[in-house]
Design a protein around this motif. Sequence first.
Motif, PDB file in Angstrom:
ATOM      1  N   MET A 161     -50.504 -31.525 -67.369  1.00 52.75           N
ATOM      2  CA  MET A 161     -49.561 -32.910 -67.470  1.00 52.75           C
ATOM      3  C   MET A 161     -50.518 -34.042 -68.599  1.00 52.75           C
ATOM      4  N   GLU A 162     -51.602 -33.781 -69.153  1.00 54.92           N
ATOM      5  CA  GLU A 162     -52.224 -34.721 -69.583  1.00 54.92           C
ATOM      6  C   GLU A 162     -51.345 -35.128 -71.076  1.00 54.92           C
ATOM      7  N   ARG A 163     -50.673 -34.297 -71.845  1.00 61.72           N
ATOM      8  CA  ARG A 163     -49.836 -34.472 -73.013  1.00 61.72           C
ATOM      9  C   ARG A 163     -48.635 -35.377 -72.338  1.00 61.72           C
ATOM     10  N   VAL A 164     -47.989 -35.150 -71.424  1.00 61.18           N
ATOM     11  CA  VAL A 164     -47.011 -35.729 -70.839  1.00 61.18           C
ATOM     12  C   VAL A 164     -47.281 -37.210 -70.486  1.00 61.18           C
ATOM     13  N   MET A 165     -48.451 -37.379 -69.628  1.00 63.20           N
ATOM     14  CA  MET A 165     -48.833 -38.663 -68.834  1.00 63.20           C
ATOM     15  C   MET A 165     -50.430 -39.007 -69.230  1.00 63.20           C
ATOM     16  N   GLN A 166     -50.744 -39.026 -70.519  1.00 60.76           N
ATOM     17  CA  GLN A 166     -51.956 -39.369 -70.913  1.00 60.76           C
ATOM     18  C   GLN A 166     -52.677 -40.275 -69.994  1.00 60.76           C
ATOM     19  N   ASP A 167     -52.118 -41.485 -69.996  1.00 59.71           N
ATOM     20  CA  ASP A 167     -52.657 -42.509 -69.383  1.00 59.71           C
ATOM     21  C   ASP A 167     -52.769 -42.516 -67.807  1.00 59.71           C
ATOM     22  N   GLU A 168     -51.952 -41.978 -67.289  1.00 57.57           N
ATOM     23  CA  GLU A 168     -52.121 -41.674 -65.617  1.00 57.57           C
ATOM     24  C   GLU A 168     -53.020 -40.502 -65.543  1.00 57.57           C
ATOM     25  N   ILE A 169     -53.087 -39.737 -66.277  1.00 56.00           N
ATOM     26  CA  ILE A 169     -54.154 -38.524 -66.100  1.00 56.00           C
ATOM     27  C   ILE A 169     -55.513 -39.165 -66.356  1.00 56.00           C
ATOM     28  N   GLU A 170     -55.767 -39.969 -67.308  1.00 58.26           N
ATOM     29  CA  GLU A 170     -57.185 -40.576 -67.611  1.00 58.26           C
ATOM     30  C   GLU A 170     -57.415 -41.391 -66.509  1.00 58.26           C
ATOM     31  N   GLN A 171     -56.589 -42.062 -65.901  1.00 62.50           N
ATOM     32  CA  GLN A 171     -56.990 -42.999 -64.817  1.00 62.50           C
ATOM     33  C   GLN A 171     -57.235 -41.826 -63.451  1.00 62.50           C
ATOM     34  N   SER A 172     -56.581 -40.917 -63.341  1.00 58.69           N
ATOM     35  CA  SER A 172     -56.967 -40.005 -62.329  1.00 58.69           C
ATOM     36  C   SER A 172     -58.070 -39.401 -62.386  1.00 58.69           C
ATOM     37  N   VAL A 173     -58.654 -38.972 -63.577  1.00 61.49           N
ATOM     38  CA  VAL A 173     -60.070 -38.431 -63.904  1.00 61.49           C
ATOM     39  C   VAL A 173     -61.082 -39.617 -63.512  1.00 61.49           C
ATOM     40  N   ARG A 174     -60.759 -40.807 -63.914  1.00 58.70           N
ATOM     41  CA  ARG A 174     -61.708 -42.081 -63.689  1.00 58.70           C
ATOM     42  C   ARG A 174     -61.700 -42.062 -62.234  1.00 58.70           C
ATOM     43  N   ASP A 175     -60.633 -41.863 -61.384  1.00 57.31           N
ATOM     44  CA  ASP A 175     -60.894 -42.037 -59.969  1.00 57.31           C
ATOM     45  C   ASP A 175     -61.742 -41.115 -59.410  1.00 57.31           C
ATOM     46  N   HIS A 176     -61.701 -39.686 -59.992  1.00 57.57           N
ATOM     47  CA  HIS A 176     -62.400 -38.659 -59.261  1.00 57.57           C
ATOM     48  C   HIS A 176     -63.898 -38.729 -59.785  1.00 57.57           C
ATOM     49  N   THR A 177     -64.116 -39.642 -60.883  1.00 54.70           N
ATOM     50  CA  THR A 177     -65.509 -39.775 -61.290  1.00 54.70           C
ATOM     51  C   THR A 177     -66.266 -41.033 -60.147  1.00 54.70           C
ATOM     52  N   GLY A 178     -65.237 -41.845 -59.805  1.00 51.89           N
ATOM     53  CA  GLY A 178     -65.650 -42.878 -58.949  1.00 51.89           C
ATOM     54  C   GLY A 178     -66.019 -42.287 -57.648  1.00 51.89           C
ATOM     55  N   PHE A 179     -65.136 -41.293 -57.151  1.00 50.72           N
ATOM     56  CA  PHE A 179     -65.651 -40.531 -55.820  1.00 50.72           C
ATOM     57  C   PHE A 179     -66.900 -39.870 -55.788  1.00 50.72           C
ATOM     58  N   ARG A 180     -67.063 -39.293 -57.071  1.00 49.27           N
ATOM     59  CA  ARG A 180     -68.462 -38.318 -57.184  1.00 49.27           C
ATOM     60  C   ARG A 180     -69.532 -39.337 -57.361  1.00 49.27           C
ATOM     61  N   GLU A 181     -69.345 -40.680 -57.645  1.00 49.49           N
ATOM     62  CA  GLU A 181     -70.331 -41.630 -57.698  1.00 49.49           C
ATOM     63  C   GLU A 181     -70.635 -42.137 -55.998  1.00 49.49           C
ATOM     64  N   ILE A 182     -69.700 -42.366 -55.295  1.00 48.12           N
ATOM     65  CA  ILE A 182     -69.551 -42.838 -54.129  1.00 48.12           C
ATOM     66  C   ILE A 182     -70.408 -41.600 -53.131  1.00 48.12           C
ATOM     67  N   PHE A 183     -70.032 -40.210 -53.520  1.00 42.48           N
ATOM     68  CA  PHE A 183     -70.665 -39.139 -52.637  1.00 42.48           C
ATOM     69  C   PHE A 183     -72.322 -39.222 -53.255  1.00 42.48           C
ATOM     70  N   GLY A 184     -72.564 -39.712 -54.495  1.00 42.79           N
ATOM     71  CA  GLY A 184     -74.046 -39.907 -54.643  1.00 42.79           C
ATOM     72  C   GLY A 184     -74.808 -40.741 -53.738  1.00 42.79           C
ATOM     73  N   ARG A 185     -74.167 -41.909 -53.739  1.00 41.62           N
ATOM     74  CA  ARG A 185     -74.639 -42.912 -52.988  1.00 41.62           C
ATOM     75  C   ARG A 185     -74.608 -42.574 -51.445  1.00 41.62           C
ATOM     76  N   LEU A 186     -73.624 -42.012 -51.110  1.00 39.40           N
ATOM     77  CA  LEU A 186     -73.642 -41.290 -49.303  1.00 39.40           C
ATOM     78  C   LEU A 186     -74.827 -40.341 -49.305  1.00 39.40           C
TER      79      LEU A 186
END
Length: 148
Positions: free
Chosen positions: A56-81
């Motif tokens: 979907m990245e070619r169809v919805m580039q901004d939305e996919i980039e946001q979703s990937v940033r969300d995932h990165t944030g989850f991984r950061e929280i896992f690191g803290r936990l």
Amino acid sequence: MMPHIVESIREDHVRVLHLLDILEQTGEGREERYATVKHELQGHMHGEEATLYRRMERVMQDEIEQSVRDHTGFREIFGRLDRMPPDRDAWLVHLRELQRRVWEHIEHEETVLEEALSVMDTPELYEMGDYFQQAKRAMIQMASGRHP
């Protein structure tokens, strides 16, 4: 027959939110439940990134980039936990932040899922569903230290 990719992702969303709720509510056995939630969410994120997001990245580039940033944030929280005992108040603060951010991510991702349903035909949805499940299982096995 396995569910198609959108069905699989939505089922995972329900399961992960349920697991997060249980994790927040009960203290006994929290370490094991946290490991389960973390592995499930890591597998889910990897599966999405390897399949749906690539498609979907070619169809919805901004939305996919946001979703990937969300995932990165989850991984950061896992690191803290991971760096603190689960019986501390600060641990629960980070867990609640994860819950809130997962909820927001799921709401945002519905746009991507609806668009996927409109741009993929039925065979592609099921094929992507199979790839999603395979990628997810592989990551869960790796994250939990089990190998196929």
